[in-house]
Write an enzyme that holds these catalytic residues in place. Structure first.
Site, short mmCIF file in Angstrom:
data_model
loop_
_atom_site.label_atom_id
_atom_site.label_comp_id
_atom_site.label_asym_id
_atom_site.label_seq_id
_atom_site.Cartn_x
_atom_site.Cartn_y
_atom_site.Cartn_z
N THR B 14 -4.36 -8.96 4.73
CA THR B 14 -4.01 -8.88 3.46
C THR B 14 -3.23 -10.61 3.28
O THR B 14 -3.00 -10.75 2.12
CB THR B 14 -3.83 -7.77 3.03
OG1 THR B 14 -3.43 -6.61 3.65
CG2 THR B 14 -2.41 -7.92 1.75
N VAL B 15 -2.43 -10.37 4.49
CA VAL B 15 -1.70 -11.73 4.08
C VAL B 15 -1.94 -13.04 4.49
O VAL B 15 -1.92 -14.02 3.48
CB VAL B 15 -0.40 -11.23 5.45
CG1 VAL B 15 1.02 -12.72 5.13
CG2 VAL B 15 0.56 -10.04 5.05
N VAL B 134 10.70 -10.97 7.29
CA VAL B 134 12.55 -10.28 7.38
C VAL B 134 11.93 -9.93 5.87
O VAL B 134 12.34 -11.05 4.93
CB VAL B 134 13.35 -10.65 7.49
CG1 VAL B 134 14.09 -9.75 7.12
CG2 VAL B 134 13.45 -10.78 9.04
N GLU B 192 2.80 2.60 8.09
CA GLU B 192 2.15 1.79 9.11
C GLU B 192 1.38 2.93 10.02
O GLU B 192 1.26 4.14 9.94
CB GLU B 192 2.72 1.89 10.33
CG GLU B 192 3.82 0.61 9.86
CD GLU B 192 3.69 -0.54 9.95
OE1 GLU B 192 2.46 -1.41 10.60
OE2 GLU B 192 4.25 -1.60 9.21
N ASP B 203 10.81 -0.16 11.92
CA ASP B 203 9.88 -1.62 11.83
C ASP B 203 11.45 -2.11 10.92
O ASP B 203 11.46 -3.55 10.91
CB ASP B 203 9.08 -1.33 10.13
CG ASP B 203 8.58 -2.40 9.84
OD1 ASP B 203 8.39 -3.76 9.70
OD2 ASP B 203 9.62 -2.33 8.58
N LYS B 207 13.49 -6.28 11.92
CA LYS B 207 14.83 -6.80 10.66
C LYS B 207 15.63 -7.20 11.10
O LYS B 207 16.41 -8.03 11.08
CB LYS B 207 14.07 -6.79 9.46
CG LYS B 207 12.48 -6.39 9.41
CD LYS B 207 12.33 -6.01 7.59
CE LYS B 207 10.24 -5.58 8.16
NZ LYS B 207 10.26 -4.66 6.80
#
Lengths: 428, 428
Positions: B14-15, B134, B192, B203, B207
């Site tokens: 996606t990114v 982040v 996830e 997760d 961050k």
């Protein structure tokens, strides 16, 4: 460690003293973060003998900011005098002409001369940075210029004058009239020497014009900002807007449309549950909408010694680290002249009026709206308090032009007492 | 225009697809803002034939991310594969070793190998940037590293896992149990592949460890993050916290104390009227407290194609503009090893327990608290719903050690049914 970065600071008011304190107290931290010592070579201010609560030992003194700006031992000229013209502008120009980088907190100077100064900086290969000029300690110039640079920016909104937000918040929370809240802010020292800079929306308008230049790659166009102060906001409007689920804020909004650039600084209604609606007191908030990122909200102190000095230091440290950015995020020569939109984007409006008690009065008002193509979302008529019954109307989305037609028609009905209040409702 | 900046993009989920779309669709805007064209030389992913909704025409294809990372026609390696080790780490190391700058969205890799990678980047004169790792689209790494660099940072707090905030919000707003809300999030694709990364706080803990490194100039110490997931949060706690004016959030908090670095990612109570308390759904929020700037709040989308790609592009454009920053805001070699604080800062706590109906039961619980030196701020006992009466207690500020003493004493009274719930209340 490489060579120190040497500052010349002009203007030793609250912010200037705050910057000096940070540099004196955090020498190690600043050097670790920027890779080189940050030192002050010289300072300038009007009165050498004033006690500023901070030692000036070790700094050369200049009575004249221009002389300071061009000193050989100054790499960065830090302009904290204020004022759109006069010594601040003369010294900034002198510094740039002499090849010095400049950090300033001066929104008025940049709102009026931003294009010329950015061009001068570019011609001389210097940087001119101004994080402290907009929204105090909130790093919003950096976010918009750098962090969000991959976005086409839709709308930028901001509550950027803490004094106005304080006055509006006090009217609401303590039931004060505008005059009472104004006097309270005055006694607390929150107002500028010319209060109209605050309550007239000028100061916040300056800031908005700088955000718009970055957002849309346009030349700063403060003269094209539609300005309306908070002086006409009444406690009735604040209460009745609250009744309908809104808060009244002095809100800056800019957006680029097919008709040109809209820039508006005016009292608006925003939903009470939105981040902008929940912003109380002297705090600032800026909302940036990007086509990729969606909505980013930033909130923090908009004024004061520490927050403003923090923003100045952010710019100084960027320069110390070797970051070289165009003033408004792209070369000054590439900034496009602004075509101001003469028409505000459609929006819902809040209307408040007094209705004279006659049969068919409400129908006449509703007809005036309907004839102008405006449909009503919500309407409330309250009991008489004096000769006229208060009526509140929230319209569906309409243009200001259609609204003006309706308001003119209402005036001719003879059933509306006095002048109706019409405030834009900004969806946020 | 100077030379183009040439990217190699590894990972076309996606990114990655979002980054490619931005570069294809906004070529002019990006070149105006950065002063040079941004182009893609080559891409790598596992499956060449998959339709990603974006054209890859004109880009060389590599099956192997390491081969991509070291190509001569790549200036910046963009790592969007994910995973703390394996190909992501191998390719990042290869890129840095070959003198390429790196932009990554990979929090797991940096949480585990941030120090070594930052050191490698520094040794090779490269930059390694990770805004997208982040809080998604919120430019918080930039704010903390650059804009607020003139501050000693007090506390950094964040709601940085949208999935957890979604689950907690749905439990509250729709009265779902944890399992129901979890299933809903799963069906919506929010979780996830290993859900414990989300709901276990891992997760978000990754961050937090990156923010702490920047804030305090320390080496990344994810292993020292105190982690607690949201799996034990019950609908009862959410409702009863709400009754007392609080919301429950999976909140990350880090602060440097005299006892060492505190890093905690755990369910906490925050005031319902605070910006963190008002944060509903999948949105992220980071709160940074600086000694000069006060409290800065940043809010926005923490995940998704557009927001994450926006953050990647912010880093890419910084590199295009010539900005060269240390990965964690100061030279990697100057980052100090972490001494973790083994003791949490004192705080008020929320306690919920079932009290068996015996004369003097409440007195025994109150005595256990009093004997441990803990005073009670507010207490409520509710009517019996089954064999035990629910009791809620909000304590004044105390240490976790004192609380554990009190909880052990309570367990010995024989009047407490089951295990009491104890949640920290974070003042925000």
């Amino acid at each position: 460690m490489t060579e120190p970065l040497r500052l010349g600071i002009a203007g030793l008011g609250t912010v200037g003293a705050g910057v000096i304190k940070i540099i004196r107290q955090k020498a190690t931290l600043l050097a670790e973060r920027s890779g080189r010592p940050i030192v002050i070579s010289a300072v300038a201010a009007r009165n050498r003998d004033k006690d500023r609560g901070v030692s000036l030992a070790g700094y050369a003194w200049e009575d004249d900011a221009v002389a300071l700006a061009v000193r050989d031992d100054v790499d960065v000229f830090v302009e904290l005098m204020g004022g759109s013209d006069g010594p601040a502008k003369a010294a900034t120009e002198a510094a740039l002409a002499a090849g010095k980088d400049v950090v300033t907190a001066n929104k008025a100077m940049l709102a009026h001369h931003g294009q010329a100064l950015a061009q001068l900086a570019e011609d001389k290969g210097c940087v001119l940075r101004f994080e402290a000029a907009v929204a105090g300690g909130i790093p919003v110039i950096k976010a918009l210029t750098e962090g969000l640079a991959g976005n086409d920016i839709g709308r930028v909104m901001g509550v950027m004058n803490g004094t106005c937000n304080y006055i509006l918040t006090r009217m609401e929370s303590a039931g004060l009239t505008y005059d009472q809240a104004f006097d309270e802010a005055d006694k607390l020292g929150y107002l500028e020497a010319d209060p109209n800079l605050d309550v007239g929306g000028i100061d916040a308008g300056h800031k908005l014009s700088l955000l718009a230049a970055i957002a849309y790659g346009t030349q700063v166009a403060f003269d094209a900002v539609e300005l309306e102060g908070i002086g006409k906001v009444s406690i009735d409007d604040i209460r009745q807007a609250a009744d309908m689920g809104y808060k009244i804020k002095l809100l800056g909004v800019c957006r680029m449309t097919g008709r040109g650039l809209e820039q508006r600084m005016a009292p608006c209604l925003v939903p009470a549950t939105s981040p902008l609606g929940q912003l109380d007191g002297g705090t600032n908030m800026v909302v940036i909408e990007g086509d990729q990122v969606g909505q980013i909200v930033m909130r923090g102190a908009g004024a004061g010694e520490g927050p403003t000095a923090s923003a100045v230091m952010g710019d100084v440290l960027d320069i110390a680290r070797g970051t070289r950015l165009s003033t408004f995020g792209q070369p000054a020569s590439s900034l496009k002249p602004v075509t101001p939109s003469r028409v505000a984007s459609p929006a819902p409006y809040y209307l408040r009026m007094g209705l004279i008690d006659k049969p068919g009065a409400l129908a006449k008002v509703a007809t005036a709206l309907g004839d102008a193509g405006i449909s009503i979302n919500r309407m409330r008529q309250y009991d008489h308090t004096n000769d006229a019954a208060p009526v509140l109307i929230v319209t569906h989305k309409t243009t200001r032009a259609a609204l003006d037609v309706a308001l003119a028609a209402m005036a001719n009905t003879g059933v509306v007492s006095g002048e109706p209040v019409a405030l834009r409702i900004e969806s946020v």
